[in-house]
Each structure stands twice: as C-alpha cells, then as structure tokens.
Design a protein around this motif. Structure first.
Motif, PDB file in Angstrom:
ATOM      1  N   GLU A 154       0.829  -1.206   0.000  1.00 44.26           N
ATOM      2  CA  GLU A 154       0.000   0.000   0.000  1.00 44.26           C
ATOM      3  C   GLU A 154       0.866   1.260   0.000  1.00 44.26           C
TER       4      GLU A 154
ATOM      5  N   THR B  73      10.045   6.437   5.910  1.00 40.51           N
ATOM      6  CA  THR B  73       9.749   7.768   5.359  1.00 40.51           C
ATOM      7  C   THR B  73      11.003   8.392   4.747  1.00 40.51           C
TER       8      THR B  73
ATOM      9  N   PHE C 139      11.257   6.892   1.373  1.00 45.06           N
ATOM     10  CA  PHE C 139      10.247   7.530   0.518  1.00 45.06           C
ATOM     11  C   PHE C 139      10.778   8.857  -0.005  1.00 45.06           C
ATOM     12  N   ALA C 140      11.463   9.605   0.867  1.00 37.71           N
ATOM     13  CA  ALA C 140      11.969  10.934   0.495  1.00 37.71           C
ATOM     14  C   ALA C 140      13.315  10.865  -0.218  1.00 37.71           C
TER      15      ALA C 140
ATOM     16  N   LEU D 141       7.268   4.025   3.316  1.00 34.53           N
ATOM     17  CA  LEU D 141       6.026   4.538   3.916  1.00 34.53           C
ATOM     18  C   LEU D 141       5.751   5.908   3.308  1.00 34.53           C
ATOM     19  N   SER D 142       4.689   5.994   2.543  1.00 36.03           N
ATOM     20  CA  SER D 142       4.418   7.204   1.764  1.00 36.03           C
ATOM     21  C   SER D 142       3.104   7.855   2.197  1.00 36.03           C
ATOM     22  N   TYR D 143       2.849   9.050   1.679  1.00 38.91           N
ATOM     23  CA  TYR D 143       1.536   9.678   1.890  1.00 38.91           C
ATOM     24  C   TYR D 143       0.418   8.714   1.522  1.00 38.91           C
TER      25      TYR D 143
ATOM     26  N   TYR E 297       0.217   5.520   1.654  1.00 33.72           N
ATOM     27  CA  TYR E 297      -0.123   4.496   2.648  1.00 33.72           C
ATOM     28  C   TYR E 297      -1.166   5.058   3.615  1.00 33.72           C
ATOM     29  N   VAL E 298      -0.921   6.268   4.087  1.00 30.57           N
ATOM     30  CA  VAL E 298      -1.866   6.895   5.021  1.00 30.57           C
ATOM     31  C   VAL E 298      -3.203   7.124   4.319  1.00 30.57           C
TER      32      VAL E 298
END
Lengths: 406, 406
Positions: free
Chosen positions: B277, B311, B314-315, B393-395, B397-398
């Motif tokens: 996700e 994160t 991700f960045a 873990l990205s935006y 996922y949230v």
C-alpha cells in the motif's frame, strides 16, 4: 498542531538551579541551541538513559560521570545528536566537558553533556565550545522557558510542568521540561527531560524516585516505536529550599514528593505525545485483566504501533477489526479471544470474540472523531493492568519525516 | 503504483486443477469476488496459517479439515474477512462448506474455506452461497488470472508466478497466485496464496516443501508489521502430470521441485511488497555476520518496520542515522557497535560505529533515489544471515488506510 491542552504553566524557579543559553549555530542560525544548567553544590542528580545499542556519545559520558561525581553542570545542544559518530564523537562530547570545566574551574567529571538532533554527523565542536561562555554569562534562575525552547528539535512548542507543594511549613518547587516529537518510544528513559526540585533528597532516593516515575510516564509513551539513540531523563534535587534530607522511603515526605513527581513526569511525557509528529489525536490505551504487566504492555504497544490502527484513528474510522488484529498478533501466549472485551471510551465494541451485540457504527464513529479517546481492553484472565499513551498516524507524520532531515 | 517488474507471466495450467469464479456481491458490485478451486482426486494439499490469536473463522475450519481429509475444493471470498465474528462467523464458514458439499456431492470436510477483506463484520452468507453454483458452472483449467483477480482487495494488480520444468522426460507445471498489500507481516504464513503443481508428491513432502519455502518467502516480507487474521498459504500437488510419487527428500526430483517452488514463492511474496500500500520503493534488507538467524531477522525487521527509515527512503533521503538507531533498538543483546558495518547497495555508510571514511552524501542519495535498493548490515560476530523484503512509507499508505475501509 498539538492535541488538547498543551499550555506552558507558570514555571516556578527551583532554588539552586540556574539556566543559561546561547546561539552556537550547531545546525540553524538565529536560535538558542545551547543550554547550560548550573546546580548548587550538594545537589543530588540521577539519570536514566536509552537502551539503544547505538547510544550517543554524550550518553556514554553521562553514565561514566554519574558513577563518580555529583554533577554541577548540564550542557545540552540541539541540532546534532552526536550519535553514530564513533571515536570522534566521543572525543567531542569529552571536549565539551573539558572546555566547560576550564571556564567554571571544576572537574570535567562534574559535567553531564547531552545532544539531540540529526544522527550520524559530527558536532561542530568549535562553534559549540565558543558558545559556552555566552551561555554561562546568561545564567539566571528564572529561565526554564528558555531552556524548554532551547532543547526543541521538531517540537512545535516548548514543554514544561511545574508545581509547588508544602511540607512541614516549607514550600518546595518541582519544575521540569521535556522535548521530543518523533523517534519516540523511550526504553527505560525518554527523549530529553530535566526535572528539578529544591527539596532535600538523598542521592539514593533521587535515583529511586526517577526510576519509579519514569516507568509510569516516559516508559509508557510511543509515537512511532522508534527508540532514540539519545533518550535521557535527569532528576535533580538541590536541597536549597531547606529541611532535613529525606533518606528513607518510610519518611512521610517521600510519598508526597513521589506523588508530585509522578504528576509532573506524566505531564511532561504526555506533552510529547500531544506534540507527536503529525498528531491529530491523543490516545490512551489501557489493557487490564492481564496475567502480568508485561503482557498488558505488549498488547498496548501492539495497538499503539499498528499503522493500521493509527491511520484508522486519524480518519475517525471505527475500523475496530484492526484493534482486534493488533491484540491478536502481540505475541501473548494462549489468549482466549472469547474472553476479550474492548471499549472505545464507554462504547463496547468487542465481546466474546466478536462485535458487542449493542454496538453501532454511529457510537464507534462518535468516539473516534474525538481529539482524545481511551481504548480499553480487558483480557479476562488476571488482575494486571497497564497504560500506554500514543497518537495517530497522519499525512503530516510522513510529511515531517520525508520532507526534511530531523 | 507498484514498484519494478510486476508483470503477470503466462499462467500455465496445472493438470488436475480447475478454477471457477462468480459475482457474489460480498461487498462490492460488479466484481468476481468468489473463487472456487476444484482439485483432482488424489491431490495432496498442505497449508500454513496465521499465528494471530484472533485468527479468522475460515482458518479454524481449514485447520480442522486438513487434519482429516485430502481436500477436493477450495472456496475463497474477498470483501469480508470473517474474522472477529465469533460463533456466527464460524457457523457461516461451515455453512459455506456444507452448501458446496451438497452441490458437489462430497463431504464438507473435503472443502477448505478462505475469506479476506474487512475484519469484524458478518459474511452475507446467503449472497455468498447463492454464488457457489455459478462459480461451479464456470470451472475450467485456464483461469488462473481470473483467480488472481478474484481474490484481490486493496491490491492494485493480480499477482502470479508460473514455471514449467522437466524431470525424467515429463514436463511439470508449478503455478501460483497471491494477494495482499496492507496488514502484511505474515507470521508462519502469508496473506492468501495458492500454489499448485501437477508433479506427484507425497502428502508429507508437500507439507515439508511448503514449510521450507514459506520461511524464505512469505515469512520474510513486511509492509506495515500488521500480522493479518486471515493469512493462509496453500500448496497443492495433483500428481496429474504423471510419474512415480516423490516420497523421500533423497529423491533427486525433490531438490528440483524445491528449487522451482522457492523461486515461485519468493516471486509471489515479493509481488505483495512491490504492490504494498502506497509503496514507491522495493527494499531488500540483508543482515549477515550474526550469531543466529533470529537476531538477523530481529534487526532486519526492526529496520523494515521503522517509520523513520521508511519515510526517509520515501523521500530518497540518505538519513542513515535512522538505520543505525533501528539496529540499536532491535533488542539484540551485547551488540558491539564498533564492529557493525552498513551498506546501501555498494555504498558503505557505516563502519566502526560511525560514518565510513569515504562515505559521501551524494553517493548515499544516489542509491536512495533508486526504485529498488539493498540495505546490507554486517554484525561482525558470526556466520548467520537472513533477508527481509519491505517497502517505503508514503503519503499514499496513510491515504489508502485513512480514506476508506479496507
């Protein structure tokens, strides 16, 4: 945006504690990033520190110095954690103490150094030591707010707690500060926190008080499950308000102080969660009916660390199946799911291994939309109980930790 | 957007396996959400299942039925997990088997039921059982893609692997599918996965093959650390391609099949991570030089679950201090950080407890910006080694987990 009441109280001065600060340009310009505490002679100091194997250089130095002296100065920088920095990092932490010892004419062993900020970069030691004299020049009693502000990293607000209490006609003060917003799952300690009282307490009891209160405060919070390399919590008793030294837990004054300290420590710990990176909700998780404290904590942390539970709470979605799943994978042996009950505040969501008969989605959604909520789990197999505090997982958590290096 | 190569291969048919599907409206309209596998008589079937204490009703039923029979049918619904559903849920799982047994004129014990989807809601059992006959009517060999599509939940694409291999002049096929994107940290099992071969393998060896290959595939992936209530992985050997049954690990054909199955299972497991996700990166974490497999896995999962590491990746930020912190809090005793070395692909970032001398931010950033990367840790104290696969873990996922109920 921090959650709920995060107001800074009146920060009462603590007799025997002076605070100074300076701009040392450790990482950012135009901010006081160097803080010094000066403690009266005869102060008793206790510390608890991170259990992270990659603990920071200053943590090593603090532990060594606390073994041999009653510290007279604490020196704290923000912007750089001095962790993952090898032998050079250790030399820099010691160099900070040596320089401050020269300026104050004491032994370097009487100084405790602390760092917080980015991991894995070397301290700009010359800029840091150049800031020591200006920080010393600014020492004064009434500077707790400056200290709380000076140690911030990704915190959005300074964090403090302060109480006054009277014993045998003497007014004592208990004042403390904390910092931290991410990489928060203290293990035997916390991010940085400093609490001081002017009550007279023996060195042994200062250590005991710290240990007891850390276990119900900083050791019961989590933002993201990441245990920092730099967690440190320090308790200081200067004795400067007078009275005979408290040296036994049977002394009736001990219970009074334990009570005040517990409140102060819990407040400082909870402020870290209220200001958790990206937090929009403050969540209390109580697990009761367990065989022992360990299994209550294991389940509470399993819920508190579940990204699925945390995102559901961010969305105010009473997707309580995710809470059950987190209970189920916590690793607690021989759980009888038929005996487990779960509530969101006063709304029972789970009973006998399934949804409670009178549960409605509307009732669940009402609680989940609140800024503060209690998740209560009863395991139905014992008398143990424990409580952990956490926050939700929002877009802003990802943004804060992906957009810039903290 | 899934990461890297996620193409569906040609899905070779497996002799002795037929697949049917139907729209049962379990949760959504206009999608085939009910899948049936029909297995030739004499097929050997093995399963491994979630260790979650709140395991789903169909998991209970599967385990019981596997004890007493060689299953002839698998029936799978998506949209509803039938977990956290108590006694009603169990009755519904059994009712599904009873109805299918009636329609096919076999014993209900010869049916394995599976569910995936939302936890804590009851199955729409009438709609589900009404879909059984239409699904049976559509049974055919060449429908593996339909099956892979039929079991999807938040997956963005169907997941499959298929190989053909020859032993003693006979061509055998190994074909499998998997599903899963969130609530992924399988424990002894996986989300749903079904792999079948037409090779002749004894029941005992089917179980052994499954156990061995799950431990290097589905038991080595994590998206968010959340172990599902419904994880199930099934291996089927129909024997329909001919040959004498393989019943000893000393049979040279066993090694050939183990090799093919390992590749198929790893591919199916890794596809779940590539479609994790919100995933934008596919991350392989290898920990070597450990005293034993357990500590290698503990450290690999500690890195894989750290929201701060995820994160940062991700960045594309080579904030490697976060990797060190995650190693340090993994709970492995007596780690000597001075011996630990860490690489991002070929770039050494950590040596002797600090930054590697020739490390540059540019080199780190280059690796972190790739869609796929290897984090390699050497603990410098033994010969054990293990590997875990995860994503960032990205935006999204949230967003995925906060915006709608999955």
């Amino acid at each position: 945006m921090a959650v709920g009441d995060v107001t800074m109280p009146q920060m009462h001065v603590v007799k025997g504690v002076k605070i100074g600060s300076a701009e040392a340009y450790v990482r950012y310009q135009n901010r006081r990033d160097l803080v010094i505490f000066e403690l009266a002679e005869g102060s008793h100091v206790a510390g608890v520190f991170t259990q992270n194997a990659f603990c920071a250089a200053p943590v090593h130095v603090c532990k060594a110095h606390l073994q041999v002296t009653n510290p007279r100065y604490l020196v704290i920088n923000t912007g750089n954690a001095n962790a993952g920095t090898g032998k050079v990092g250790l030399a820099n932490a010691e160099a900070t103490c040596i320089k401050l010892a020269e300026l104050t004419n004491i032994s370097q062993n009487e100084i405790l150094p602390f760092s917080t900020g980015v991991i894995g970069e070397q301290l700009p030691i010359e800029r840091l030591t150049a800031g020591l004299q200006p920080a010393l020049d600014s020492l004064k009693e009434d500077a707790w707010l400056d200290a709380a502000t000076g140690i911030m990293t990704t915190d959005t607000l300074p964090k403090g707690a302060s109480e006054q209490f009277e014993i045998d006609g003497i007014t004592y003060t208990m004042t403390g500060i904390s910092k931290g917003a991410g990489m928060i799952r203290p293990n035997m300690a916390t991010m940085l926190s400093y609490v001081a009282t002017d009550a007279p307490i023996s060195r042994e009891l200062v250590q005991l008080l710290l240990k007891e209160t850390v276990n119900v405060s900083f050791n019961r919070i989590t933002v993201d499950g990441d245990t920092s390399t730099n967690d440190s919590c320090i308790l200081i008793a200067t004795g400067q308000a007078g009275g005979i030294e408290i040296s036994s837990i049977d002394d009736s004054r001990y219970a009074v102080i334990l009570d005040v300290l517990t409140r102060v420590m819990k407040r400082l710990a909870q402020l870290i969660i209220r200001d958790g990176e990206g937090a929009t909700k403050f969540i209390t998780i109580t697990v009761e009916g367990g065989l022992n404290t360990q299994e209550c904590c294991d389940i509470a942390y399993s819920i508190a660390h579940s990204p699925l539970v945390k995102t559901a709470i961010f969305a105010s979605d009473p997707n309580w199946g995710r809470i059950l799943a987190a209970i189920g994978y916590a690793g607690v042996k021989n759980l009888d799911v038929e005996k487990i009950q779960v509530w969101l505040d006063d709304v029972q969501i789970c009973k006998d291994g399934g949804a409670a008969a009178d549960y409605t989605e509307e009732a669940g959604a009402r609680v989940m939309s609140q800024a503060e909520m209690l998740i209560r789990v009863n395991l139905g197999r014992g008398d143990a109980k424990d409580t952990v505090y956490t926050c939700d997982l929002s877009y802003d958590y990802v943004k804060i930790n992906a957009d810039y290096r903290s």
